[in-house]
Motif scaffolding. Structure first.
Motif, PDB file in Angstrom:
ATOM      1  N   PHE A   1       0.816  -1.209   0.000  1.00  0.00           N
ATOM      2  CA  PHE A   1       0.000   0.000   0.000  1.00  0.00           C
ATOM      3  C   PHE A   1       0.850   1.259   0.000  1.00  0.00           C
ATOM      4  CE2 PHE A   1      -4.540  -0.825   0.425  1.00  0.00           C
ATOM      5  CZ  PHE A   1      -4.551  -2.199   0.581  1.00  0.00           C
TER       6      PHE A   1
ATOM      7  N   ILE B   1      -9.216  -6.205  -3.063  1.00  0.00           N
ATOM      8  CA  ILE B   1      -7.927  -5.673  -2.599  1.00  0.00           C
ATOM      9  C   ILE B   1      -6.883  -6.778  -2.547  1.00  0.00           C
ATOM     10  CG2 ILE B   1      -6.721  -4.729  -0.581  1.00  0.00           C
ATOM     11  CD1 ILE B   1      -9.197  -3.055  -0.017  1.00  0.00           C
TER      12      ILE B   1
ATOM     13  N   TYR C   1      -2.882   2.329  -2.614  1.00  0.00           N
ATOM     14  CA  TYR C   1      -4.052   3.113  -2.193  1.00  0.00           C
ATOM     15  C   TYR C   1      -4.338   4.249  -3.157  1.00  0.00           C
ATOM     16  CZ  TYR C   1      -0.735   6.477  -0.103  1.00  0.00           C
ATOM     17  OH  TYR C   1       0.266   7.399   0.098  1.00  0.00           O
ATOM     18  N   GLU C   2      -3.296   4.756  -3.829  1.00  0.00           N
ATOM     19  CA  GLU C   2      -3.531   5.804  -4.821  1.00  0.00           C
ATOM     20  C   GLU C   2      -4.091   5.215  -6.117  1.00  0.00           C
ATOM     21  OE1 GLU C   2      -0.472   8.626  -5.527  1.00  0.00           O
ATOM     22  OE2 GLU C   2      -0.249   9.159  -3.413  1.00  0.00           O
TER      23      GLU C   2
ATOM     24  N   PHE D   1      -7.553   6.685  -3.513  1.00  0.00           N
ATOM     25  CA  PHE D   1      -7.603   7.292  -2.183  1.00  0.00           C
ATOM     26  C   PHE D   1      -6.373   8.179  -2.001  1.00  0.00           C
ATOM     27  CE2 PHE D   1     -10.111   3.429  -1.876  1.00  0.00           C
ATOM     28  CZ  PHE D   1     -11.280   3.928  -1.344  1.00  0.00           C
TER      29      PHE D   1
ATOM     30  N   SER E   1     -12.379   1.451  -9.039  1.00  0.00           N
ATOM     31  CA  SER E   1     -11.106   1.510  -8.319  1.00  0.00           C
ATOM     32  C   SER E   1     -10.235   0.276  -8.544  1.00  0.00           C
ATOM     33  CB  SER E   1     -11.356   1.666  -6.815  1.00  0.00           C
ATOM     34  OG  SER E   1     -11.845   2.946  -6.520  1.00  0.00           O
TER      35      SER E   1
END
Length: 294
Positions: free
Chosen positions: A13, A72, A91-92, A96, A158
């Motif tokens: 992450f 995820i 996470y990007e 996010f 996402s």
């Protein structure tokens, strides 16, 4: 491709990673697999009607908890350490980030409001409430406005777009992921069939459902790639679900039909005219902008 033993889950992450090592076929099959799993789990948790409270609660748990966790894990397994200018923490990739978050919130609200401008005009002429916020207080409204957009945007935007983007152009990605999203909604037609709906009507409903969800999904995917924020596509989805489909069927018999027809044309012209300028990478500052360079 890096398994968990190569890089810790937390490092996945935080450290810059990419998905260029994942082949195009594996990326596409993974997206189709996640979509299929989503639909199977939704239909497996309850055999009661779609709007039955027990069904809604169970499906929301699957959609908001189970599927995001599975997605995820899949992306973590497929990602690999990357040092190129297109690498970023996981996470990007998922959308996010805090950079220009305020703009990612404002942009979809402005665009959807402009696109629905004629619907607002319609409601004003009919002296109807512009928004029914009370929907949020019931389980049905919570599912449609909070839970469904949250789960669908996370899984279908996402988690899928980062896999597709390294292998296809932005234009293809904007329509490929939504096409998967649209087909995933065919389970609604199956539910209608189980409830005794006629085949002819089911075919029409299924085609309309796929077209609408694919077109909306393209807008949502475009927002995600142009802003780099999950919140942008989530807010657009939630806002559209709150407003519902525009009431085109009432226009021919409406006393102000000419005004409404002009209003629809103006709203669409403004929407498409503002779509690119308001999501320009110079305003959003997203790292996805590197994929817009030929």
């Amino acid at each position: 491709m890096s398994p968990f033993c190569d890089m810790g889950v937390l490092e996945q992450f935080i450290e810059p990673v990419g998905f260029a090592d994942v082949s195009a076929s594996v990326a596409l099959l993974t997206c189709l697999g996640l979509s299929t799993l989503f639909v199977i789990l939704l239909n497996a948790v309850s055999r009661k009607a779609r709007d039955h409270p027990e069904t809604m609660v169970r499906r929301m748990i699957v959609a908001v908890v189970v599927m995001p966790v599975v997605s995820i894990i899949v992306l973590t397994l497929l990602s690999s350490r990357d040092t190129t200018d297109k690498a970023m923490p996981l996470y990007e990739w998922l959308g996010f980030r805090t950079h220009r978050l305020w703009y990612a919130i404002l942009c979809p609200i402005v665009l959807v409001t402009v696109g629905y401008g004629s619907e607002y005009l319609h409601r004003i002429l009919n002296r109807e409430p512009l928004l029914d916020v009370g929907d949020l207080l019931c389980l049905h409204g919570f599912r449609n406005i909070i839970a469904a957009p949250l789960a669908e945007e996370f899984v279908f935007r996402s988690c899928m777009l980062p896999l597709l983007l390294p292998h296809w152009s932005v234009t293809i990605c904007v329509f490929l992921a939504p096409a998967i999203f649209g087909v995933a909604h065919l389970h609604l037609a199956w539910e209608a069939y189980r409830n005794g709906e006629r085949i002819q009507r089911l075919i029409l409903v299924a085609c309309a459902q796929i077209c609408y969800t694919t077109l909306f999904g393209a807008f949502s995917a475009f927002l995600f790639l142009r802003t780099g924020h999950f919140v942008a596509c989530y807010l657009s989805h939630a806002y559209c679900n709150m407003l519902g489909l525009p009431n085109f069927g009432e226009i021919p018999a409406h006393p102000h039909k000419s005004v409404l027809m002009v209003g629809h044309v103006v709203a669409m012209v403004l929407f498409f005219g503002l779509l690119a300028p308001l999501t320009d990478v110079s305003l959003t500052g997203t790292q996805f902008s590197s994929y817009f360079v030929p």
